[in-house]
Design an enzyme around this catalytic site. Structure first.
Site, short mmCIF file in Angstrom:
data_model
loop_
_atom_site.label_atom_id
_atom_site.label_comp_id
_atom_site.label_asym_id
_atom_site.label_seq_id
_atom_site.Cartn_x
_atom_site.Cartn_y
_atom_site.Cartn_z
N ASP A 60 5.02 1.26 0.65
CA ASP A 60 4.29 0.06 1.09
C ASP A 60 2.79 0.33 1.31
O ASP A 60 2.37 1.46 1.52
CB ASP A 60 4.85 -0.44 2.42
CG ASP A 60 6.19 -1.15 2.25
OD1 ASP A 60 6.79 -1.05 1.17
OD2 ASP A 60 6.63 -1.79 3.23
N ASP A 61 2.06 -0.76 1.30
CA ASP A 61 0.67 -0.85 1.76
C ASP A 61 -0.37 -0.31 0.78
O ASP A 61 -1.56 -0.35 1.07
CB ASP A 61 0.45 -0.17 3.13
CG ASP A 61 1.28 -0.79 4.24
OD1 ASP A 61 1.94 -1.81 4.00
OD2 ASP A 61 1.28 -0.23 5.34
N HIS B 142 3.25 -7.71 -0.87
CA HIS B 142 3.29 -7.37 0.56
C HIS B 142 2.16 -8.08 1.32
O HIS B 142 1.74 -7.63 2.38
CB HIS B 142 3.19 -5.85 0.69
CG HIS B 142 3.55 -5.27 2.03
ND1 HIS B 142 4.66 -5.66 2.75
CD2 HIS B 142 2.95 -4.30 2.78
CE1 HIS B 142 4.72 -4.96 3.87
NE2 HIS B 142 3.69 -4.14 3.92
N HIS C 259 -1.96 -7.98 5.34
CA HIS C 259 -1.01 -7.35 6.28
C HIS C 259 -1.14 -7.95 7.69
O HIS C 259 -1.01 -7.25 8.70
CB HIS C 259 -1.23 -5.83 6.33
CG HIS C 259 0.02 -5.04 6.57
ND1 HIS C 259 0.49 -4.76 7.82
CD2 HIS C 259 0.91 -4.48 5.71
CE1 HIS C 259 1.61 -4.04 7.71
NE2 HIS C 259 1.89 -3.86 6.44
N HIS D 259 5.46 5.01 2.86
CA HIS D 259 4.13 4.40 2.67
C HIS D 259 3.24 5.27 1.78
O HIS D 259 3.12 6.47 2.02
CB HIS D 259 3.44 4.22 4.03
CG HIS D 259 4.11 3.18 4.88
ND1 HIS D 259 5.25 3.44 5.60
CD2 HIS D 259 3.82 1.86 5.09
CE1 HIS D 259 5.62 2.33 6.22
NE2 HIS D 259 4.78 1.36 5.94
ZN LIG Z 1 3.25 -2.72 5.37
#
Ligand SMILES: [Zn+2]
Length: 211
Positions: free
Chosen positions: A25-26, A76, A80, A169
């Site tokens: 993620d991210d 995503h 955020h 991540h």
């Molecule tokens: Zn995230």
């Protein structure tokens, strides 16, 4: 086909079917994503990357490489955000990210992961309404809190199961050195237990096939 509008935290597969999905993620992020892609390639593992529009805008080459190397991509959001949004803001968070993913990678994703797993601030509702599959996870490495490498490895191994979805991540900060050190160990331990690695779209297809 991909459980449009549903929320999943694992694939419902036959318990003897040792498949597992790694997700990151991210990102994308410059060095971290490069290192993770190298490890995945060396081990012939395909994974799924839930991208932030903001990260992809910063590191489009890494985003393109993720797609070129055959990994799956999910949305995503752009910023955020955790806070509650009105529908217009939630829509913008998702649509601007979807547009940039498409422009950069030529992929139209139907996968969405809400930041922080938060289901109540409107983005998940917007994604559901627009037929995304909401993808949570069943094994959280908690790598974002920078634990030691053995802690990450052990946590993932303890929570690993057939159809499982592992959360790690590649973005969200410059230091992902623990994740990068843990990843080859996680892959080799899971392989030793008989697991093979699938993308989340593939996992969802397998889930349909078992019905
Ligand atoms: Zn995230």
């Amino acid at each position: 086909m991909y459980y449009h509008g549903a929320v999943i935290k694992e694939g419902k597969v036959d318990p003897n079917n040792k498949v597992i999905a790694l997700s990151f993620d991210d990102g994308p992020w410059r060095k971290n994503t490069d290192s993770i892609l190298k490890i995945l390639k060396r081990n012939n593992v395909k994974a799924t990357f839930f991208m932030l529009g903001d990260s992809l805008a910063n590191f489009p080459q890494q985003g393109k490489l993720i797609a070129d190397e055959g990994h799956a991509i999910g949305n995503h959001t752009w910023h955020h955000f955790y806070h509650r949004m009105d529908e217009q803001t939630a829509g913008k968070e998702i649509e601007t990210t979807a547009d940039l993913i498409y422009k950069t990678t030529n992929i139209k994703t139907t996968l969405f992961r809400p930041p922080g797993g938060i289901m109540t601030n409107c983005v998940a509702d917007y994604a559901k309404k627009h037929n995304y599959t909401i993808v949570m996870w069943s094994a959280d490495s908690i790598d974002y809190s920078h634990p030691s490498v053995p802690v990450i490895v052990n946590r993932v191994m303890r929570e690993a199961k057939p159809g499982g979805i592992v959360l790690m991540h590649d973005g969200g900060g410059n230091n992902r050195s623990q994740t990068i050190a843990a990843l080859p160990q996680i892959i080799s331990k899971l392989k030793a237990q008989g697991y093979s690695f699938v993308t989340i779209p593939k996992l969802l297809q397998m889930q349909v096939a078992t019905k």
